[in-house]
Design a protein around this motif. Structure first.
Motif, PDB file in Angstrom:
ATOM      1  N   PHE A  89      15.190   8.205  49.895  1.00  0.00           N
ATOM      2  CA  PHE A  89      16.466   7.250  49.668  1.00  0.00           C
ATOM      3  C   PHE A  89      17.178   7.096  51.164  1.00  0.00           C
ATOM      4  N   LEU A  90      17.466   5.836  51.499  1.00  0.00           N
ATOM      5  CA  LEU A  90      18.026   5.742  52.557  1.00  0.00           C
ATOM      6  C   LEU A  90      19.554   4.999  52.352  1.00  0.00           C
ATOM      7  N   ALA A  91      19.862   4.520  51.279  1.00  0.00           N
ATOM      8  CA  ALA A  91      21.205   4.093  50.716  1.00  0.00           C
ATOM      9  C   ALA A  91      21.197   4.350  49.091  1.00  0.00           C
ATOM     10  N   ARG A  92      21.923   4.669  48.871  1.00  0.00           N
ATOM     11  CA  ARG A  92      22.341   5.185  47.563  1.00  0.00           C
ATOM     12  C   ARG A  92      23.792   5.092  47.010  1.00  0.00           C
ATOM     13  N   GLY A  93      24.257   4.006  46.863  1.00  0.00           N
ATOM     14  CA  GLY A  93      25.414   3.500  46.206  1.00  0.00           C
ATOM     15  C   GLY A  93      26.628   3.812  47.098  1.00  0.00           C
TER      16      GLY A  93
END
Length: 98
Positions: A35-39
């Motif tokens: 995950f690099l960006a999650r919300g």
């Protein structure tokens, strides 16, 4: 060459959506996804309005990213999302810089 899932998600029921987010990391990890960006915080600069969540996941290859999406583990996790959130998921291959 690396590849990425880019997901835009709008959520109708956060409590039920959490059933999806609890199952997804294991499916992603099984294919080496990260995950690099999650919300996190986001803002639409052009185009459609900002979705509630944007998620970016990195994989080692395009084929691995596609295999993860099609896997039984991810499809099971996805079944917990479908009624409670609308998602757009795109898989994109990175480019080789000159």
């Amino acid at each position: 060459m690396k590849a990425y899932w880019i997901a835009h998600v709008d959520i109708a029921d956060a409590d039920r959506y959490s059933q999806y987010t609890q199952r997804t990391p294991q499916a992603i990890a099984a294919f080496g996804g990260k995950f690099l960006a999650r919300g996190g915080r986001s803002e639409a600069m052009e185009g459609r309005p900002t979705p509630q969540r944007t998620v970016i996941i990195e994989f080692g290859s395009y084929e691995t990213a596609v295999a993860c999406y099609r896997s039984a583990a991810y499809q099971d996790a996805k079944s917990y999302r479908e009624e409670w959130a609308r998602a757009e998921i795109i898989i994109v291959e990175a480019f080789a810089a000159p």
